[in-house]
Design an enzyme around this catalytic site. Structure first.
Site, PDB file in Angstrom:
ATOM      1  N   GLU A 127      23.510 -22.025  42.956  1.00 27.97           N
ATOM      2  CA  GLU A 127      23.623 -20.766  42.139  1.00 27.97           C
ATOM      3  C   GLU A 127      23.149 -19.977  42.891  1.00 27.97           C
ATOM      4  O   GLU A 127      22.730 -20.067  44.145  1.00 27.97           O
ATOM      5  CB  GLU A 127      23.082 -21.024  40.691  1.00 27.97           C
ATOM      6  CG  GLU A 127      21.622 -21.574  40.630  1.00 27.97           C
ATOM      7  CD  GLU A 127      21.209 -21.301  39.390  1.00 27.97           C
ATOM      8  OE1 GLU A 127      21.246 -20.572  38.528  1.00 27.97           O
ATOM      9  OE2 GLU A 127      20.213 -22.143  39.050  1.00 27.97           O
ATOM     10  N   LYS A 161      14.080 -22.313  32.787  1.00 29.75           N
ATOM     11  CA  LYS A 161      13.723 -20.801  33.222  1.00 29.75           C
ATOM     12  C   LYS A 161      12.023 -20.725  33.358  1.00 29.75           C
ATOM     13  O   LYS A 161      11.506 -20.001  32.592  1.00 29.75           O
ATOM     14  CB  LYS A 161      14.365 -20.160  32.164  1.00 29.75           C
ATOM     15  CG  LYS A 161      14.847 -18.743  32.906  1.00 29.75           C
ATOM     16  CD  LYS A 161      15.970 -18.256  31.867  1.00 29.75           C
ATOM     17  CE  LYS A 161      16.214 -16.827  32.317  1.00 29.75           C
ATOM     18  NZ  LYS A 161      16.679 -16.357  33.605  1.00 29.75           N
ATOM     19  N   ARG A 185      17.317 -23.064  24.791  1.00 29.55           N
ATOM     20  CA  ARG A 185      16.896 -23.581  26.463  1.00 29.55           C
ATOM     21  C   ARG A 185      15.227 -23.232  26.695  1.00 29.55           C
ATOM     22  O   ARG A 185      14.580 -23.915  27.402  1.00 29.55           O
ATOM     23  CB  ARG A 185      17.601 -22.486  27.060  1.00 29.55           C
ATOM     24  CG  ARG A 185      17.547 -22.758  28.719  1.00 29.55           C
ATOM     25  CD  ARG A 185      18.541 -21.967  29.338  1.00 29.55           C
ATOM     26  NE  ARG A 185      18.531 -20.394  29.337  1.00 29.55           N
ATOM     27  CZ  ARG A 185      19.154 -19.600  29.703  1.00 29.55           C
ATOM     28  NH1 ARG A 185      20.221 -19.892  30.314  1.00 29.55           N
ATOM     29  NH2 ARG A 185      19.026 -18.356  29.712  1.00 29.55           N
TER      30      ARG A 185
HETATM   31  N1  PLP Z   1      20.836 -18.678  36.720  1.00 29.47           N
HETATM   32  C1  PLP Z   1      19.555 -18.243  36.949  1.00 29.47           C
HETATM   33  C2  PLP Z   1      18.746 -18.772  37.883  1.00 29.47           C
HETATM   34  C3  PLP Z   1      19.333 -17.348  36.054  1.00 29.47           C
HETATM   35  O1  PLP Z   1      18.033 -16.574  36.260  1.00 29.47           O
HETATM   36  C4  PLP Z   1      20.038 -16.577  35.137  1.00 29.47           C
HETATM   37  C5  PLP Z   1      19.700 -15.606  34.204  1.00 29.47           C
HETATM   38  O2  PLP Z   1      19.434 -15.947  33.090  1.00 29.47           O
HETATM   39  C6  PLP Z   1      21.336 -17.328  35.028  1.00 29.47           C
HETATM   40  C7  PLP Z   1      21.702 -18.365  35.843  1.00 29.47           C
HETATM   41  C8  PLP Z   1      22.357 -16.935  33.979  1.00 29.47           C
HETATM   42  O3  PLP Z   1      21.962 -17.482  32.740  1.00 29.47           O
HETATM   43  P1  PLP Z   1      22.448 -16.800  31.227  1.00 29.47           P
HETATM   44  O4  PLP Z   1      24.038 -16.689  31.404  1.00 29.47           O
HETATM   45  O5  PLP Z   1      21.958 -17.650  30.248  1.00 29.47           O
HETATM   46  O6  PLP Z   1      21.738 -15.503  31.385  1.00 29.47           O
HETATM   47  C1  COI Z   2      19.024 -12.873  33.145  1.00 34.81           C
HETATM   48  O1  COI Z   2      19.992 -12.587  33.410  1.00 34.81           O
HETATM   49  O2  COI Z   2      18.500 -12.675  31.877  1.00 34.81           O
HETATM   50  C2  COI Z   2      18.030 -13.340  33.973  1.00 34.81           C
HETATM   51  O3  COI Z   2      16.981 -13.745  33.625  1.00 34.81           O
HETATM   52  C3  COI Z   2      18.452 -13.094  35.436  1.00 34.81           C
HETATM   53  C4  COI Z   2      17.254 -12.307  36.276  1.00 34.81           C
HETATM   54  C5  COI Z   2      17.653 -12.194  37.582  1.00 34.81           C
HETATM   55  C6  COI Z   2      16.985 -10.979  35.702  1.00 34.81           C
END
Ligand code: PLP
Ligand code: COI
Length: 341
Positions: free
Chosen positions: A220, A184, A82
């Site tokens: 989201e 991200k 990612r």
């Molecule tokens: N959506 C957003 C905007 C996020 O910042 C995160 C955190 O990383 C997620 C979703 C969840 O992603 P992941 O499950 O890869 O941590």
């Molecule tokens: C994560 O879940 O790793 C994120 O980056 C989300 C953030 C709100 C801490």
């Protein structure tokens, strides 16, 4: 290895510096070998690309102590991939996947004293971050970058632990169609701060963002994807090109289908369907699976049948299975667990 003197069960989701971080710099078209360092400070030009034009992206994953005392992390290959996508979209150099995974392993091993013990509810949050360090004044990509991975022990992202949350449908948008919602980028978070402070001031735990083009579909929150359970027991998660492809969500969908034998579907979820859902949760590395009890749409309350006291039954099964895999209580699908020690 003696653990740091921390009240593991009492910590929240904050920054506690740990012993070592990994730092690699990009210059003249190449990444250097990188080092583990105790230096937690970054010194860069006042005109650095990150400061002027927010040229930065990051990742988030966790290290866990398993029931049998190993230290592991969860699917770091997907974070590495990612970050390749984020860097490409922001005109930043890509940090190679194999080096990303090795750096995660090295930095966690170097901070073993800060990996919370099994059963405390805490984990070691790992934050890879990349930013433009050299000066730019015209709007263009910088020439030099830093890639850094630091760690911090964390507890639950939401204060009440796993008590169901109350969220609101936001009037602010998080991401534009064809914009940067699917990567991200730090900028996605900067522009969500006004909305989250406003939500907290109004007594809500989080914002539910809708699609910016039609404002009819669920996207989201500022830091997590949604999962829903329909009244006939199907796990549903919103499909959109402008949300972050959550690794937790992808894992939950796999668990639902292949371990729990549930029907699971990624599809567009309309705001009008919310009143018919049985359960709702936020999923992400930080959020794990945090249940939602109530969604407020401009004064109209949508109360999920799962209520305000506990997780719904399907959410609970997903939570127990996912965290069971992460903590080594349940056998993981091939390739999901990277053993560090
Ligand atoms: N959506 C957003 C905007 C996020 O910042 C995160 C955190 O990383 C997620 C979703 C969840 O992603 P992941 O499950 O890869 O941590
Ligand atoms: C994560 O879940 O790793 C994120 O980056 C989300 C953030 C709100 C801490």
């Amino acid at each position: 290895m003696e653990k740091a003197n921390i009240d593991w069960s009492g910590i929240g989701f904050g920054y506690l510096p740990t012993a070592k971080r990994f730092v690699s710099n990009y210059k003249n078209g190449a990444w250097d070998d990188g080092v583990l360092t105790e230096d937690d400070k970054v010194v860069i030009s006042e005109c650095a690309g990150v400061i002027q034009y927010a040229q930065t992206c990051f990742e988030g994953l966790k290290a866990y102590t398993t029931e049998d005392g190993h230290i592991v992390c969860f699917r770091p290959d997907l974070n590495a991939e990612r970050m390749l996508d984020s860097a490409a979209r922001l005109e930043m150099p890509q940090f190679p996947k194999d080096r990303f995974i090795q750096a995660v392993v090295d930095v966690v091993a170097a901070n073993e004293a800060y990996v919370p013990p099994y059963g405390t509810g805490a984990t070691l949050y790992i934050r890879p971050v990349m930013f433009a360090t050299s000066p730019v004044i015209g709007v263009k990509p910088a020439a030099e970058y830093q890639f850094r991975i630091f760690t911090t022990p964390v507890g639950p992202y939401f204060k009440g632990g796993i008590k169901p949350l109350t969220i609101r449908i936001s009037d602010f948008d998080r991401a534009a169609p064809h914009g940067t919602g699917h990567i991200k980028a730090g900028l996605n978070y900067a522009m969500s701060l006004y909305a989250i402070v406003d939500a907290h001031n109004q007594g809500f735990d989080e914002n539910m963002y809708l699609d910016a083009a039609t404002r009819t579909k669920v996207e989201e929150t500022g830091g997590a994807n949604f999962i829903f359970v329909t009244k006939d027991g199907k796990v549903v998660t919103p499909k959109s090109n402008s949300i972050l492809p959550s690794i937790t969500r992808r894992s939950i969908m796999y668990v639902a289908k292949n371990i729990l034998g549930l029907e699971a579907e990624e599809r567009e979820v309309y705001k009008d369907e919310l009143k018919d859902m049985a359960e709702c949760g936020l999923c992400g590395t930080a959020a794990v699976i945090s249940p939602v009890g109530k969604i407020v749409d401009h004064g109209t309350e949508i109360c999920l049948p799962s209520g305000m006291n506990d997780m719904g039954p399907v959410t609970k099964k997903l939570y127990d299975t996912l965290t069971g895999i992460q903590m080594g209580r349940i056998e993981a699908p091939e390739g999901w667990i990277k053993v560090i020690k």
